[in-house]
Write a protein that holds these residues in place. Structure first.
Motif, PDB file in Angstrom:
ATOM      1  N   PHE A 135      -2.772   6.304  -1.664  1.00 53.79           N
ATOM      2  CA  PHE A 135      -3.018   7.326  -0.573  1.00 53.79           C
ATOM      3  C   PHE A 135      -2.287   8.451  -0.611  1.00 53.79           C
ATOM      4  N   ILE A 136      -2.621   9.757  -0.715  1.00 55.31           N
ATOM      5  CA  ILE A 136      -1.827  11.086  -1.575  1.00 55.31           C
ATOM      6  C   ILE A 136      -2.961  12.106  -0.539  1.00 55.31           C
ATOM      7  N   GLN A 137      -2.095  12.689   0.210  1.00 56.14           N
ATOM      8  CA  GLN A 137      -2.525  13.820   0.850  1.00 56.14           C
ATOM      9  C   GLN A 137      -2.876  13.649   1.758  1.00 56.14           C
ATOM     10  N   ASP A 138      -4.430  14.612   1.508  1.00 53.77           N
ATOM     11  CA  ASP A 138      -5.699  13.734   3.161  1.00 53.77           C
ATOM     12  C   ASP A 138      -6.057  12.756   2.877  1.00 53.77           C
ATOM     13  N   ALA A 139      -6.232  12.697   1.485  1.00 53.15           N
ATOM     14  CA  ALA A 139      -6.496  10.759   2.128  1.00 53.15           C
ATOM     15  C   ALA A 139      -5.643   9.693   2.456  1.00 53.15           C
ATOM     16  N   VAL A 178       0.472  -1.083  -0.479  1.00 48.91           N
ATOM     17  CA  VAL A 178       0.271   0.478   0.041  1.00 48.91           C
ATOM     18  C   VAL A 178       0.479   1.327  -0.183  1.00 48.91           C
ATOM     19  N   VAL A 179       0.933   2.279  -0.990  1.00 49.70           N
ATOM     20  CA  VAL A 179       1.677   2.946  -1.431  1.00 49.70           C
ATOM     21  C   VAL A 179       0.601   4.337  -0.754  1.00 49.70           C
ATOM     22  N   ALA A 180       1.296   5.582   0.010  1.00 52.40           N
ATOM     23  CA  ALA A 180       1.141   6.454   0.879  1.00 52.40           C
ATOM     24  C   ALA A 180       2.310   8.061   0.469  1.00 52.40           C
ATOM     25  N   TYR A 181       1.847   9.058   0.391  1.00 56.37           N
ATOM     26  CA  TYR A 181       2.735  10.127   0.636  1.00 56.37           C
ATOM     27  C   TYR A 181       2.139  11.736   1.164  1.00 56.37           C
ATOM     28  N   ARG A 182       2.684  12.990   1.284  1.00 54.80           N
ATOM     29  CA  ARG A 182       2.183  13.293   1.850  1.00 54.80           C
ATOM     30  C   ARG A 182       2.973  14.353   1.785  1.00 54.80           C
ATOM     31  N   THR A 236      -4.784   8.734   5.121  1.00 58.09           N
ATOM     32  CA  THR A 236      -5.344   8.741   7.581  1.00 58.09           C
ATOM     33  C   THR A 236      -4.921   7.683   7.550  1.00 58.09           C
ATOM     34  N   PRO A 237      -4.829   7.073   8.586  1.00 53.51           N
ATOM     35  CA  PRO A 237      -4.643   6.054   9.579  1.00 53.51           C
ATOM     36  C   PRO A 237      -5.571   4.948   9.494  1.00 53.51           C
ATOM     37  N   ALA A 238      -6.524   5.605   9.435  1.00 56.84           N
ATOM     38  CA  ALA A 238      -7.687   4.378   9.382  1.00 56.84           C
ATOM     39  C   ALA A 238      -7.789   3.226   7.386  1.00 56.84           C
ATOM     40  N   ALA A 239      -7.527   4.746   6.563  1.00 56.30           N
ATOM     41  CA  ALA A 239      -7.612   4.176   5.619  1.00 56.30           C
ATOM     42  C   ALA A 239      -6.638   3.101   5.193  1.00 56.30           C
ATOM     43  N   SER A 268       2.500   6.163  -8.828  1.00 56.58           N
ATOM     44  CA  SER A 268       3.154   5.382  -7.189  1.00 56.58           C
ATOM     45  C   SER A 268       3.733   4.948  -8.749  1.00 56.58           C
ATOM     46  N   LEU A 269       5.140   3.999  -9.022  1.00 56.43           N
ATOM     47  CA  LEU A 269       6.017   4.008 -10.012  1.00 56.43           C
ATOM     48  C   LEU A 269       5.496   1.877 -10.261  1.00 56.43           C
ATOM     49  N   PRO A 270       4.877   0.845  -9.171  1.00 58.69           N
ATOM     50  CA  PRO A 270       3.940  -0.275  -9.332  1.00 58.69           C
ATOM     51  C   PRO A 270       3.103  -0.085 -10.408  1.00 58.69           C
ATOM     52  N   ASN A 271       2.511   1.451  -9.546  1.00 57.68           N
ATOM     53  CA  ASN A 271       0.685   1.836 -10.961  1.00 57.68           C
ATOM     54  C   ASN A 271       1.160   2.406 -12.472  1.00 57.68           C
ATOM     55  N   LEU A 272       2.596   3.311 -12.477  1.00 59.24           N
ATOM     56  CA  LEU A 272       2.627   3.688 -13.650  1.00 59.24           C
ATOM     57  C   LEU A 272       2.737   2.208 -14.977  1.00 59.24           C
ATOM     58  N   LEU A 273       3.868   1.442 -14.382  1.00 59.33           N
ATOM     59  CA  LEU A 273       4.281   1.115 -14.666  1.00 59.33           C
ATOM     60  C   LEU A 273       3.706  -0.093 -15.300  1.00 59.33           C
ATOM     61  N   ALA A 274       2.561  -0.888 -14.255  1.00 55.49           N
ATOM     62  CA  ALA A 274       1.354  -1.339 -14.595  1.00 55.49           C
ATOM     63  C   ALA A 274       0.620  -1.183 -16.221  1.00 55.49           C
ATOM     64  N   GLY A 275       0.635   0.509 -15.764  1.00 53.27           N
ATOM     65  CA  GLY A 275      -0.628   1.450 -16.359  1.00 53.27           C
ATOM     66  C   GLY A 275      -2.100   1.006 -16.007  1.00 53.27           C
ATOM     67  N   ARG A 276      -2.237   0.792 -14.984  1.00 55.37           N
ATOM     68  CA  ARG A 276      -3.311   0.808 -14.092  1.00 55.37           C
ATOM     69  C   ARG A 276      -3.165   0.924 -12.725  1.00 55.37           C
ATOM     70  N   GLN A 277      -4.426   1.165 -11.453  1.00 54.04           N
ATOM     71  CA  GLN A 277      -4.337   1.090 -10.113  1.00 54.04           C
ATOM     72  C   GLN A 277      -4.261  -0.476  -9.767  1.00 54.04           C
ATOM     73  N   LEU A 278      -3.051  -0.674  -9.995  1.00 59.01           N
ATOM     74  CA  LEU A 278      -2.745  -1.411  -9.601  1.00 59.01           C
ATOM     75  C   LEU A 278      -2.725  -2.088  -7.507  1.00 59.01           C
TER      76      LEU A 278
END
Length: 376
Positions: free
Chosen positions: A323-327, A286-290, A329-332, A309-319
Motif C-alpha cells: 500500500f503506497i501513498q494514498d492507498a 503487509v508493506v506500506a510506505y508514504r 490507510t489504517p482501514a486498508a 517492495s523487495l519481496p514482490n520484486l524478488l518473486a516477480g509478482r504481487q506476493l
C-alpha cells in the motif's frame, strides 16, 4: 611466494562497511598477500583497510543535504582519484554509494585500473539510462539479487549475482520459541510486529498510520499483542510521544528487530531493506510506505516498475500486499493484516524458496569474482 594484491575499496555508509568487511575477510582467506586502501568504516578498518578519511564524510542522504555538502563531496572525489591513480591498485571496488562511486570508477577505468561495483543501484526501477554510464564505468557489477543480474545481462554489462549476506546470517529455520522467551511473549499469543522505519521522517509519516492500523486490527481480532523495535533512543522517544493517549497492548523494544521478526506471527512493515529481513525470517507481511506528496508525484513519473517492495520484486509478482501513498490507510492496512493472520502460508512458502536462492555465501562469491577479474 604469493604476490601482493592491492585492493582499493570505497564504502559510504554502515551497510557498505558491513559488506566491505565481509568481502575483505573472504579475499584474505583466498589471497593472503593482500593490501587494502580507500575509504571505509570501523569494520573495514578492523580488517586492515587504510582509510584516507572517515567514511562519515560520505554518509549523506536527501537532496537538500547532498546539495549542502556537494562542494566537499566533489573535492573529496577529485582527491581520491588523484591518490588512487598514484597508488595504482590492482582493482577498485565501489560499494554501493553509486552517485559518488560510479564517477570515481569511470575515471579509474579509463586510466587502466580494473573496477568493480558491489550492490546495484535501483537502475532497473528508475533513471534507467544510468546503465550506459555503468557499462562504461565498471568491469564487473556484483548484484545481491537475481533480477538485477538479468537486467544487466540484457544491457551488456558484465555481471555476477553473488547473493545477499543476510541470507546466510539468518538461518533457514528461525527459533520462534526462543525469540518469544527472550521477549517475554507467551507461546500461545498472536503477535504482530510493527516496523515503521528507522529514520525520523519515516516514523513521522508511518508511525501514526501503523498505530492507527493496529488499533483497528485490535478491534477486528481482540487479544492481539504488538511489538515495535526502536532503531535508536531518538526513535523510541518519538514513538513514546505517538503512543500517548492510545490503549494498545504494545511493547517498545530497544533494537532487537530480528528477535521481533522471529517471534511474531505477521508484520506490518515499511517498504525497504527491513522487508528482506522479514522475508528471510519467513514472516507474512503487509508493506506500506508514504513520502511527501511532491516527492511522490515526481517519483511516480520516473519509476518504471509496478512493484515496489523487495519481496514482490524478488518473486516477480504481487506476493505481498503493498500500500503506497494514498492507498496506505489504517482501514486498508488493518483489513489486509487481519486476512494475513488467517492465512499467510502462501507467502511463507515462497519466502523459503527465495531465501534458498539468496543464500549463496555472498562474500565468498564476491571475492572469487574479484580474484577472477584480476587473474589471481
Amino acid at each position: 611466494m604469493v604476490s601482493t594484491l592491492r585492493v582499493a575499496l570505497v564504502a559510504g555508509e554502515a551497510s557498505g562497511d558491513i559488506l566491505g568487511a565481509g568481502l575483505m575477510q573472504a579475499l584474505k582467506a583466498r589471497h593472503p598477500g593482500v593490501e587494502f586502501l580507500g575509504v571505509g568504516g570501523p569494520r573495514m578498518e578492523a580488517e586492515g583497510l587504510r582509510s584516507y578519511f572517515p567514511m562519515e564524510r560520505l554518509s549523506v542522504m536527501g537532496l537538500v543535504e547532498v546539495l549542502g555538502r556537494l562542494f566537499e563531496l566533489l573535492w573529496r572525489r577529485r582527491r581520491l582519484i588523484r591518490t588512487l591513480l598514484a597508488e595504482r591498485p590492482d582493482v577498485f571496488i565501489g560499494i554501493d554509494a553509486p552517485d559518488f562511486n560510479l564517477g570515481l570508477e569511470l575515471k579509474l577505468r579509463r586510466a587502466g585500473i580494473r573496477t568493480v561495483h558491489y550492490v546495484s543501484p535501483s537502475v532497473w526501477a528508475w533513471r534507467q539510462k544510468r546503465v550506459f554510464k555503468i557499462r562504461q564505468a565498471c568491469d564487473l557489477m556484483l548484484t545481491l539479487f537475481p533480477f538485477e543480474a538479468r537486467f544487466y545481462q540484457e544491457h551488456g554489462v558484465p555481471v555476477r549475482f553473488v547473493g545477499h549476506p543476510l541470507a546466510n546470517t539468518i538461518p533457514l529455520q528461525v527459533d520462534r520459541a526462543a525469540a518469544r522467551r527472550s521477549l517475554d511473549l507467551a507461546d500461545e499469543a498472536t503477535v504482530v510486529a510493527l516496523l515503521p522505519g528507522s529514520r525520523g521522517g519515516e516514523v513521522s509519516r508511518l508511525g501514526p498510520l501503523f498505530l492507527d492500523a493496529a488499533e483497528r486490527l485490535s478491534l477486528l481480532r481482540p487479544g492481539l499483542r504488538f511489538v515495535l523495535p526502536c532503531a535508536s533512543p531518538a526513535r523510541r522517544e518519538q514513538l513514546e510521544q505517538l503512543l500517548i493517549g492510545r490503549n494498545l497492548p504494545l511493547g517498545l523494544l530497544d533494537g532487537r528487530s530480528h528477535e521481533a521478526l522471529a517471534a511474531c506471527d505477521a508484520v506490518l512493515i515499511a517498504s525497504g531493506t527491513a522487508t528482506l529481513e522479514a522475508l528471510l525470517h519467513q514472516r507474512p507481511m503487509v508493506v506500506a510506505y508514504r513520502v511527501a506528496n511532491l516527492t511522490y508525484r515526481i517519483l511516480r513519473r520516473l519509476i518504471k516498475t509496478t512493484l515496489f517492495s523487495l519481496p514482490n520484486l524478488l518473486a516477480g509478482r504481487q506476493l505481498v500486499p503493498e500500500f503506497i501513498q494514498d492507498a496506505a490507510t489504517p482501514a486498508a492496512l488493518a483489513e489486509a493484516m487481519s486476512t494475513l493472520l488467517q492465512d499467510g502460508q502462501a507467502q511463507t512458502e515462497s519466502f523459503a524458496e527465495i531465501h534458498r536462492i539468496l543464500r549463496q555465501d555472498a562474500s565468498v562469491q564476491a571475492a572469487e569474482a574479484v580474484l577472477a577479474l584480476v587473474g589471481r
